[in-house]
Design an enzyme around this catalytic site. Structure first.
Site, PDB file in Angstrom:
ATOM      1  N   ALA A  11      56.588  23.646  49.779  1.00  0.00           N
ATOM      2  CA  ALA A  11      57.549  22.984  50.671  1.00  0.00           C
ATOM      3  C   ALA A  11      57.821  23.791  51.936  1.00  0.00           C
ATOM      4  O   ALA A  11      58.424  23.296  52.870  1.00  0.00           O
ATOM      5  CB  ALA A  11      58.859  22.729  49.928  1.00  0.00           C
ATOM      6  N   ARG A  16      55.222  30.988  60.474  1.00  0.00           N
ATOM      7  CA  ARG A  16      54.376  31.965  61.165  1.00  0.00           C
ATOM      8  C   ARG A  16      52.991  31.422  61.522  1.00  0.00           C
ATOM      9  O   ARG A  16      52.243  32.047  62.259  1.00  0.00           O
ATOM     10  CB  ARG A  16      54.246  33.239  60.315  1.00  0.00           C
ATOM     11  CG  ARG A  16      55.466  34.126  60.422  1.00  0.00           C
ATOM     12  CD  ARG A  16      55.450  35.205  59.361  1.00  0.00           C
ATOM     13  NE  ARG A  16      55.778  34.688  58.041  1.00  0.00           N
ATOM     14  CZ  ARG A  16      55.709  35.397  56.923  1.00  0.00           C
ATOM     15  NH1 ARG A  16      55.293  36.640  56.947  1.00  0.00           N
ATOM     16  NH2 ARG A  16      56.043  34.859  55.766  1.00  0.00           N
ATOM     17  N   GLN A  73      61.447  18.336  48.120  1.00  0.00           N
ATOM     18  CA  GLN A  73      62.550  19.295  48.135  1.00  0.00           C
ATOM     19  C   GLN A  73      63.265  19.062  49.467  1.00  0.00           C
ATOM     20  O   GLN A  73      62.702  19.327  50.519  1.00  0.00           O
ATOM     21  CB  GLN A  73      62.024  20.739  48.054  1.00  0.00           C
ATOM     22  CG  GLN A  73      63.138  21.762  47.939  1.00  0.00           C
ATOM     23  CD  GLN A  73      62.634  23.211  48.050  1.00  0.00           C
ATOM     24  OE1 GLN A  73      61.563  23.472  48.597  1.00  0.00           O
ATOM     25  NE2 GLN A  73      63.418  24.137  47.551  1.00  0.00           N
ATOM     26  N   THR A  79      62.607  29.435  46.065  1.00  0.00           N
ATOM     27  CA  THR A  79      61.567  29.078  45.099  1.00  0.00           C
ATOM     28  C   THR A  79      62.157  28.543  43.781  1.00  0.00           C
ATOM     29  O   THR A  79      61.554  27.672  43.151  1.00  0.00           O
ATOM     30  CB  THR A  79      60.642  30.287  44.827  1.00  0.00           C
ATOM     31  OG1 THR A  79      61.437  31.484  44.701  1.00  0.00           O
ATOM     32  CG2 THR A  79      59.670  30.498  45.965  1.00  0.00           C
ATOM     33  N   ASP A 103      49.898  28.438  48.898  1.00  0.00           N
ATOM     34  CA  ASP A 103      49.231  29.135  50.012  1.00  0.00           C
ATOM     35  C   ASP A 103      48.356  30.299  49.581  1.00  0.00           C
ATOM     36  O   ASP A 103      48.150  31.238  50.326  1.00  0.00           O
ATOM     37  CB  ASP A 103      50.284  29.600  51.027  1.00  0.00           C
ATOM     38  CG  ASP A 103      51.245  30.638  50.444  1.00  0.00           C
ATOM     39  OD1 ASP A 103      51.158  30.923  49.236  1.00  0.00           O
ATOM     40  OD2 ASP A 103      52.073  31.163  51.212  1.00  0.00           O
ATOM     41  N   GLY A 140      57.682  40.918  46.450  1.00  0.00           N
ATOM     42  CA  GLY A 140      58.601  41.300  45.385  1.00  0.00           C
ATOM     43  C   GLY A 140      57.930  42.375  44.535  1.00  0.00           C
ATOM     44  O   GLY A 140      56.727  42.344  44.333  1.00  0.00           O
ATOM     45  N   ALA A 391       3.136  15.147  74.578  1.00  0.00           N
ATOM     46  CA  ALA A 391       4.232  15.971  75.109  1.00  0.00           C
ATOM     47  C   ALA A 391       4.918  15.269  76.274  1.00  0.00           C
ATOM     48  O   ALA A 391       4.276  14.585  77.079  1.00  0.00           O
ATOM     49  CB  ALA A 391       3.689  17.319  75.558  1.00  0.00           C
TER      50      ALA A 391
HETATM   51  C1  UD1 Z   1      57.513  35.077  46.952  1.00  0.00           C
HETATM   52  C2  UD1 Z   1      58.207  35.835  45.811  1.00  0.00           C
HETATM   53  C3  UD1 Z   1      57.756  37.297  45.847  1.00  0.00           C
HETATM   54  C4  UD1 Z   1      56.260  37.382  45.771  1.00  0.00           C
HETATM   55  C5  UD1 Z   1      55.596  36.531  46.873  1.00  0.00           C
HETATM   56  C6  UD1 Z   1      54.113  36.462  46.628  1.00  0.00           C
HETATM   57  C7  UD1 Z   1      60.361  34.724  45.531  1.00  0.00           C
HETATM   58  C8  UD1 Z   1      61.822  34.817  45.769  1.00  0.00           C
HETATM   59  N1  UD1 Z   1      59.630  35.744  45.954  1.00  0.00           N
HETATM   60  O1  UD1 Z   1      57.999  35.613  48.171  1.00  0.00           O
HETATM   61  O2  UD1 Z   1      58.319  38.003  44.750  1.00  0.00           O
HETATM   62  O3  UD1 Z   1      55.854  38.733  45.899  1.00  0.00           O
HETATM   63  O4  UD1 Z   1      56.110  35.185  46.837  1.00  0.00           O
HETATM   64  O5  UD1 Z   1      53.465  35.839  47.708  1.00  0.00           O
HETATM   65  O6  UD1 Z   1      59.903  33.769  44.945  1.00  0.00           O
HETATM   66  N2  UD1 Z   1      58.654  27.431  48.767  1.00  0.00           N
HETATM   67  C9  UD1 Z   1      59.118  26.160  48.508  1.00  0.00           C
HETATM   68  N3  UD1 Z   1      60.460  25.919  48.686  1.00  0.00           N
HETATM   69  C10 UD1 Z   1      61.327  26.868  49.102  1.00  0.00           C
HETATM   70  C11 UD1 Z   1      60.812  28.159  49.359  1.00  0.00           C
HETATM   71  C12 UD1 Z   1      59.479  28.400  49.173  1.00  0.00           C
HETATM   72  O7  UD1 Z   1      58.372  25.275  48.124  1.00  0.00           O
HETATM   73  O8  UD1 Z   1      62.521  26.556  49.233  1.00  0.00           O
HETATM   74  C13 UD1 Z   1      57.211  27.678  48.570  1.00  0.00           C
HETATM   75  C14 UD1 Z   1      56.502  28.127  49.840  1.00  0.00           C
HETATM   76  O9  UD1 Z   1      55.942  26.995  50.518  1.00  0.00           O
HETATM   77  C15 UD1 Z   1      55.415  29.043  49.316  1.00  0.00           C
HETATM   78  C16 UD1 Z   1      56.014  29.587  48.015  1.00  0.00           C
HETATM   79  O10 UD1 Z   1      57.086  28.746  47.671  1.00  0.00           O
HETATM   80  O11 UD1 Z   1      54.220  28.365  48.984  1.00  0.00           O
HETATM   81  C17 UD1 Z   1      56.511  31.024  48.148  1.00  0.00           C
HETATM   82  O12 UD1 Z   1      57.512  31.063  49.132  1.00  0.00           O
HETATM   83  P1  UD1 Z   1      57.578  32.192  50.224  1.00  0.00           P
HETATM   84  O13 UD1 Z   1      58.702  31.899  51.139  1.00  0.00           O
HETATM   85  O14 UD1 Z   1      56.231  32.415  50.808  1.00  0.00           O
HETATM   86  O15 UD1 Z   1      58.004  33.430  49.318  1.00  0.00           O
HETATM   87  P2  UD1 Z   1      57.759  34.943  49.621  1.00  0.00           P
HETATM   88  O16 UD1 Z   1      58.842  35.451  50.490  1.00  0.00           O
HETATM   89  O17 UD1 Z   1      56.360  35.176  50.043  1.00  0.00           O
HETATM   90 MG    MG Z   2      54.715  33.916  50.856  1.00  0.00          MG
END
Ligand code: UD1
Ligand code: MG
Length: 420
Positions: A11, A16, A73, A79, A103, A140, A391
């Site tokens: 979502a 970036r 969402q 997450t 991703d 994390g 040719a």
């Molecule tokens: C997350 C983890 C982190 C881990 C990292 C690995 C959490 C809090 N942290 O961090 O521990 O090391 O991934 O890459 O989970 N997404 C949604 N809805 C939301 C937020 C995010 O669907 O409300 C999806 C994003 O599109 C993405 C995934 O969840 O595909 C991860 O979210 P992202 O914001 O990239 O988390 P990170 O900060 O990378």
């Molecule tokens: Mg990420």
């Protein structure tokens, strides 16, 4: 064995990427990132996939088609909130839930299969994937007790400077959780005061404190954990996947002279002992036979079929065309919507003029025909078996050059016939 279902978190806006397109639909080696993740879920034995979407949900839905359930969402509140959105679809489900991020195109099905296998063997409530990386910033981190048991995942933001440097085991973001345990723990996750998000990673501390069993699997190839966040990451992922494709071909008996400059799509098939010369691009759905030489500087475009013992060389482009065995297309040619028999020679600079501004038209060239250098074949057109085009000729639209005819000129006229 417990049933497996998958939640893909997708979502996020992917800020970036600086793009109008949702991040998960950006392509790596011609395939949307999300497709790699769907393939991983399937390889792991998942029977049903829910994709959590927000930004440009319709675009993602159009890509997914009816096979997968898209869950909206409304606001991106983290997450854990994303997983909660899927809960109503899982009511009554008592199997395992695999949670993936949308991703991560480099994650392999093999590793996730191993994660699921370990999860079941140890009867864990939750098993997640970790990696030891040189630069853990942004990820994390895994916190363990003196006995090595997992206590928590701490997000980068919430760590002190010392902790940031010393904790190198990261959370990849791939989890396998027993559904009842997941339902139980999601209720307990509170908003993170710093980021104002609900962190799925908080489930680990809650479970371990609550006496549930949390296990980890460590991935050897740390690149697998890469989440694509920017176009720089996208280019890195492209490089890794391109290399995987080439290695598979090389191990299958194809010589790739310079893997740095060979660009070949995943579903291309190439026969043994074919040599791919430098600076060659082979698009999707192309089939190349055995013992061919392709390149240098050749572009085989989608849907082309190249027979055995064919040479397609310097600055030649082949598009939606089939080339029979033993043909030569060695220099400066364009073949579009063409069908070549066997042992055809295409002289340097030959062009099939397939597009009349509205339609793409076909060119047919029979076995052992010889097309002289710098000829233009204005499609639709056909050249019979064993025919010769002199040719510099222009074979005009609609012409049918009979078998063994010798034709040349502008426009090409039939001048004689070759004997058998
Ligand atoms: C997350 C983890 C982190 C881990 C990292 C690995 C959490 C809090 N942290 O961090 O521990 O090391 O991934 O890459 O989970 N997404 C949604 N809805 C939301 C937020 C995010 O669907 O409300 C999806 C994003 O599109 C993405 C995934 O969840 O595909 C991860 O979210 P992202 O914001 O990239 O988390 P990170 O900060 O990378
Ligand atoms: Mg990420």
């Amino acid at each position: 064995m417990a049933e497996l279902r998958t939640i893909i978190l997708a979502a996020g806006k992917g800020t970036r990427m600086k793009s109008e397109r949702p991040k998960v639909l950006h392509q790596v080696c011609g395939v949307p990132i999300l497709q790699y993740v769907l393939d991983v879920a399937r390889a792991a034995g998942s029977l049903k996939t829910y994709v959590v979407c927000g930004y440009q949900l319709e675009a993602v839905r159009n890509f997914l088609g009816p096979r997968h359930t898209v869950v909206r969402q409304e606001r991106q509140q983290g997450t854990a909130d994303a997983v909660r959105c899927v809960q109503k679809h899982l009511s009554g489900f008592r199997g395992d839930v695999l949670i993936l991020c949308g991703d991560t195109p480099l994650l392999s099905g093999r590793v996730v299969k191993q994660l699921v296998r370990n999860h079941r063997r140890t009867k864990a409530d939750c098993t997640f994937l970790t990696a030891e990386v040189g630069d853990p910033s942004g990820y994390g981190r895994v916190l363990r007790d003196a006995g090595g048991r997992v206590k928590a995942i701490c997000e980068d933001n919430d760590l002190s400077g010392d902790q940031k440097n010393n904790m190198r085991e990261i959370n990849v973001g791939v989890y396998c959780v027993q559904a009842p345990a997941l339902h139980g723990v999601l209720k307990q996750i509170k908003i993170n005061q710093g980021k104002k998000e609900y962190y799925l990673t908080d489930m680990v501390a809650l479970m371990s404190r609550g006496g549930l069993r949390v296990e980890t699997v460590t991935v050897a190839d740390t690149a697998e954990g890469l989440g694509v966040n920017s176009r720089v990451d996208l280019a890195f992922a492209e490089k890794v996947i391109r290399r995987r494709i080439l290695e598979k071909l090389m191990l299958g008996g194809v010589t790739i002279v310079d893997p740095e400059t060979a660009y070949i799509r995943e579903n291309v098939r190439i026969g043994r002992d074919t040599v791919i010369q430098p600076c060659t691009v082979i698009d999707e759905n192309v089939v190349v036979g055995k013992s061919c030489v392709i390149g240098p500087f050749t572009h085989l475009r989608p849907g082309s079929r190249i027979g055995n013992n064919v040479e397609v060389g310097n600055f030649a482009e082949v598009s939606r065309s089939s080339v029979g065995k033993g043909c030569f297309v060695k220099h400066f040619s364009f073949l579009g919507d063409a069908q070549l028999g066997d042992y055809v020679n295409i002289g340097a600079g030959t062009v099939t003029a397939n597009f009349d501004g509205v339609h793409k038209n076909k060119t047919k060239i029979g076995n052992r025909a010889f097309i002289g250098s710098d000829s233009v074949l204005v499609a639709p057109v056909s050249v019979g078996k064993g025919a010769v085009i002199g040719a510099g000729s222009v074979v005009t639209r609609g012409q049918k050059i009979p078998d063994r005819a010798v034709a040349f000129g502008v426009p090409a006229k039939i001048k004689s016939r070759r004997s058998d």
